[in-house]
Design a protein around this motif. Structure first.
Motif, PDB file in Angstrom:
ATOM      1  N   ARG A 294       0.904  -1.197   0.043  1.00 22.46           N
ATOM      2  CA  ARG A 294       0.174  -0.319   0.013  1.00 22.46           C
ATOM      3  C   ARG A 294       0.919   1.190  -0.143  1.00 22.46           C
ATOM      4  O   ARG A 294       0.422   2.322  -0.183  1.00 22.46           O
ATOM      5  N   PHE A 295       2.220   1.213   0.328  1.00 24.59           N
ATOM      6  CA  PHE A 295       3.098   1.984   0.149  1.00 24.59           C
ATOM      7  C   PHE A 295       4.016   2.232  -1.105  1.00 24.59           C
ATOM      8  O   PHE A 295       4.668   1.274  -1.189  1.00 24.59           O
ATOM      9  N   SER A 296       3.630   3.312  -1.906  1.00 21.12           N
ATOM     10  CA  SER A 296       4.411   3.252  -3.278  1.00 21.12           C
ATOM     11  C   SER A 296       5.615   3.832  -3.115  1.00 21.12           C
ATOM     12  O   SER A 296       5.972   4.706  -2.699  1.00 21.12           O
ATOM     13  N   ALA A 297       6.342   3.038  -4.001  1.00 23.31           N
ATOM     14  CA  ALA A 297       7.813   3.782  -4.474  1.00 23.31           C
ATOM     15  C   ALA A 297       7.919   4.522  -5.707  1.00 23.31           C
ATOM     16  O   ALA A 297       8.814   5.061  -6.340  1.00 23.31           O
ATOM     17  N   ARG A 298       6.545   4.861  -6.421  1.00 24.14           N
ATOM     18  CA  ARG A 298       6.678   5.471  -7.800  1.00 24.14           C
ATOM     19  C   ARG A 298       7.095   6.870  -7.408  1.00 24.14           C
ATOM     20  O   ARG A 298       6.829   7.618  -6.720  1.00 24.14           O
ATOM     21  N   SER A 299       8.093   7.116  -8.451  1.00 22.26           N
ATOM     22  CA  SER A 299       8.447   8.605  -8.706  1.00 22.26           C
ATOM     23  C   SER A 299       7.401   9.695  -8.728  1.00 22.26           C
ATOM     24  O   SER A 299       7.742  10.854  -8.338  1.00 22.26           O
ATOM     25  N   GLU A 300       6.505   9.356  -9.243  1.00 15.77           N
ATOM     26  CA  GLU A 300       5.159  10.444  -9.447  1.00 15.77           C
ATOM     27  C   GLU A 300       4.835  11.135  -8.114  1.00 15.77           C
ATOM     28  O   GLU A 300       4.467  12.172  -8.068  1.00 15.77           O
ATOM     29  N   PHE A 301       4.981  10.259  -7.022  1.00 14.63           N
ATOM     30  CA  PHE A 301       4.562  10.560  -5.706  1.00 14.63           C
ATOM     31  C   PHE A 301       5.792  11.091  -4.776  1.00 14.63           C
ATOM     32  O   PHE A 301       5.299  11.683  -3.701  1.00 14.63           O
ATOM     33  N   LYS A 302       7.060  11.028  -5.197  1.00 15.54           N
ATOM     34  CA  LYS A 302       7.984  11.259  -4.225  1.00 15.54           C
ATOM     35  C   LYS A 302       8.355  12.600  -3.872  1.00 15.54           C
ATOM     36  O   LYS A 302       8.334  13.495  -5.047  1.00 15.54           O
ATOM     37  N   ARG A 303       8.768  13.159  -2.699  1.00 16.97           N
ATOM     38  CA  ARG A 303       9.343  14.122  -2.477  1.00 16.97           C
ATOM     39  C   ARG A 303      10.595  13.868  -1.840  1.00 16.97           C
ATOM     40  O   ARG A 303      10.602  13.058  -0.754  1.00 16.97           O
TER      41      ARG A 303
ATOM     42  N   ARG B  47       8.583   6.800   0.599  1.00 15.27           N
ATOM     43  CA  ARG B  47       7.294   5.984   0.290  1.00 15.27           C
ATOM     44  C   ARG B  47       5.964   6.952   0.458  1.00 15.27           C
ATOM     45  O   ARG B  47       6.067   8.051   1.139  1.00 15.27           O
ATOM     46  N   THR B  48       4.913   6.465  -0.474  1.00 11.51           N
ATOM     47  CA  THR B  48       3.723   7.314  -0.491  1.00 11.51           C
ATOM     48  C   THR B  48       2.494   6.448  -0.274  1.00 11.51           C
ATOM     49  O   THR B  48       2.478   5.446  -1.048  1.00 11.51           O
ATOM     50  N   PRO B  49       1.653   6.499   0.713  1.00  7.78           N
ATOM     51  CA  PRO B  49       0.379   5.686   0.854  1.00  7.78           C
ATOM     52  C   PRO B  49      -0.363   5.947  -0.504  1.00  7.78           C
ATOM     53  O   PRO B  49      -0.755   7.099  -0.789  1.00  7.78           O
ATOM     54  N   LEU B  50      -0.836   4.900  -0.977  1.00  2.00           N
ATOM     55  CA  LEU B  50      -1.753   5.119  -1.910  1.00  2.00           C
ATOM     56  C   LEU B  50      -3.290   4.896  -1.694  1.00  2.00           C
ATOM     57  O   LEU B  50      -4.149   5.087  -2.410  1.00  2.00           O
ATOM     58  N   GLU B  51      -3.476   4.662  -0.273  1.00  5.01           N
ATOM     59  CA  GLU B  51      -4.969   4.811   0.188  1.00  5.01           C
ATOM     60  C   GLU B  51      -4.667   5.358   1.659  1.00  5.01           C
ATOM     61  O   GLU B  51      -3.220   5.176   2.353  1.00  5.01           O
ATOM     62  N   ASP B  52      -5.619   5.506   2.287  1.00  6.53           N
ATOM     63  CA  ASP B  52      -5.555   5.836   3.801  1.00  6.53           C
ATOM     64  C   ASP B  52      -5.173   4.906   4.586  1.00  6.53           C
ATOM     65  O   ASP B  52      -5.605   3.661   4.377  1.00  6.53           O
ATOM     66  N   VAL B  53      -3.902   4.760   5.506  1.00 11.70           N
ATOM     67  CA  VAL B  53      -3.480   3.868   6.162  1.00 11.70           C
ATOM     68  C   VAL B  53      -3.240   4.110   7.560  1.00 11.70           C
ATOM     69  O   VAL B  53      -2.408   5.006   7.900  1.00 11.70           O
ATOM     70  N   GLU B  54      -3.664   3.251   8.671  1.00 11.59           N
ATOM     71  CA  GLU B  54      -3.395   3.618  10.073  1.00 11.59           C
ATOM     72  C   GLU B  54      -1.913   2.714  10.313  1.00 11.59           C
ATOM     73  O   GLU B  54      -1.952   1.630  10.240  1.00 11.59           O
ATOM     74  N   VAL B  55      -1.044   3.688  10.862  1.00  5.23           N
ATOM     75  CA  VAL B  55       0.375   2.963  11.417  1.00  5.23           C
ATOM     76  C   VAL B  55       0.437   3.451  12.684  1.00  5.23           C
ATOM     77  O   VAL B  55       0.475   4.911  12.839  1.00  5.23           O
ATOM     78  N   ASP B  56       0.482   2.626  13.775  1.00  8.48           N
ATOM     79  CA  ASP B  56       0.998   2.835  15.193  1.00  8.48           C
ATOM     80  C   ASP B  56       0.021   4.129  15.650  1.00  8.48           C
ATOM     81  O   ASP B  56       0.683   4.985  16.162  1.00  8.48           O
ATOM     82  N   GLY B  57      -1.333   4.105  15.371  1.00 13.61           N
ATOM     83  CA  GLY B  57      -2.050   5.012  15.787  1.00 13.61           C
ATOM     84  C   GLY B  57      -2.312   6.235  15.126  1.00 13.61           C
ATOM     85  O   GLY B  57      -2.900   7.079  15.607  1.00 13.61           O
TER      86      GLY B  57
END
Length: 397
Positions: free
Chosen positions: A60-69, A287-297
């Motif tokens: 769910r966490f993308s490596a695509r360069s379109e989303f990278k900063r 990395r960039t989430p492709l959808e809403d994801v809950e991580v460690d609260g």
């Protein structure tokens, strides 16, 4: 803390070998927290080993360069981040494109294949040490040894003429610099693609990887050129930095160097400890989430940038229980993230290991009295590069 008040990625190092102290503080108190990016975007910084592995293994966490900063100011990345990946540039792709290209390469970088190449790297190393021995100290170990070892080896692997090394080294340095402009980086990338495109079209040296890929016919010439650029630049920049910085580390920790000289059987573990302790990819992995994801609260919204700090994860006491900020070549090192984790874990990691395992013992066998030729504080650190190391390492013997 509100997103508006989020701090930037910390970059000030207390010593040449330790990451910024803020990373340890964040890891202890808030292992995933808000971070401000240079473009004003507020994303997330991950510093714990467990969360790093979890995110890097999650599709769910993308490596695509379109989303990278980039987490730190890096104008040279502007032409490549926020746009589709260049042909063959699999580090900026997700499955299935990443899988399609990586499958053509995996078999060429296995531990068995690297063992088969061991005689070649040993010849390269001995020839370079012969040249050093004929020189008059002090010499710059980067120029004389740390840079040519991986450059010669990656040329050997790809089938690239070593006579072209000055050109690709110059363009590679431009791409990894934090200080070049977007135009300078684009021009360097164009030159490298043109160079590798020609080799891909002609097949390069017949026993090289480029020729094998051309003969296979699965990838087109542009993709082969892109794979070549990626392997050529990353293959020598990261290993060169690791070799030079590892030598600096061992010379600065004489008790550990003495232990390695007395016990050559420790070399494999010593290399893993150097990789963990130094972690030359010092700004981490985007990395960039492709959808809403809950991580460690925390709710990470789709499209928010995440930086996974590999240096912080590799000093996490939850994983490396015994004094992780201490350099110890007898440490249990399994599970370190110097090469990343998940499907994008560094393709060339076995090559890096093989080069370091061969190069470091050979260097200290040939020059048992090797020492810094200048005070440690005068060694120029490559904090201005996306791969950390030293620009020069003057040594004597």
């Amino acid at each position: 803390m509100t997103p508006r008040n989020a701090p930037p990625y910390p970059t000030d190092r207390p010593t040449p070998f330790d990451p910024p102290v803020e990373l340890a503080h964040y890891r202890e108190h808030e292992p995933i927290r808000r971070m401000r990016y240079p473009d004003g975007h507020t994303g997330w910084l991950v510093t714990s080993h467990g969360l790093a592995r979890s995110i890097l293994a999650d599709s769910r966490f993308s490596a695509r360069s379109e989303f990278k900063r980039p987490p730190v100011s890096r104008p040279g990345a502007d032409p490549f981040y926020g746009a589709p990946a260049l042909p063959g540039w699999l580090v900026d792709m997700d499955a299935p494109e990443h899988t399609r290209i990586r499958q053509r390469l995996t078999g060429k970088f296995t531990a068995r294949r690297m063992r088969e190449m061991r005689p070649a790297i040993e010849r390269i190393i001995e020839n370079l040490l012969d040249d050093m021995e004929r020189d008059t100290p002090p010499v710059d170990l980067v120029e004389s040894f740390a840079l040519p070892v991986p450059s010669l080896m990656i040329c050997e692997l790809l089938g690239v003429p070593y006579s072209e090394r000055k050109e690709f080294q110059r363009n590679s340095e431009t791409l990894f610099s934090l200080e070049v402009t977007a135009d300078e980086a684009s021009a360097a990338m164009d030159r490298l693609y043109a160079f590798l495109r020609e080799l891909a079209t002609t097949g390069g040296r017949r026993d090289g990887l480029l020729a094998m890929l051309a003969e296979d016919g699965t990838l087109d010439a542009e993709e082969i050129a892109g794979v070549g650029v990626l392997l050529l630049t990353a293959g020598h920049e990261s290993t060169s930095s690791s070799l030079a910085l590892s030598t600096f580390t061992l010379l600065s920790h004489p008790e550990q160097l003495a232990k390695l000289k007395e016990r050559p059987d420790l070399v494999d573990n010593a290399v893993e400890e150097l990789l963990r302790y130094l972690t030359v990819f010092h700004f981490g992995v985007p990395r960039t989430p492709l959808e809403d994801v809950e991580v460690d609260g925390h709710l990470l919204r789709a499209g928010e940038s995440i930086t996974v700090s590999l240096p912080a994860a590799n000093r996490d006491p939850e994983w490396f229980a015994q004094a992780p900020d201490t350099f110890d070549i007898e440490r249990r090192t399994s599970g370190h993230l110097a090469f990343g984790y998940g499907i994008h874990q560094c393709l060339g990691q076995n090559l890096v290991r093989m080069e370091m395992r061969a190069a470091l013992p050979a260097l200290f066998r040939r020059f048992p009295g090797l020492a810094l030729a200048v005070p440690a504080e005068e060694i120029p650190l490559s904090t201005d590069m996306s791969v950390y190391g030293v620009h020069r390492l003057p040594v004597t013997w």
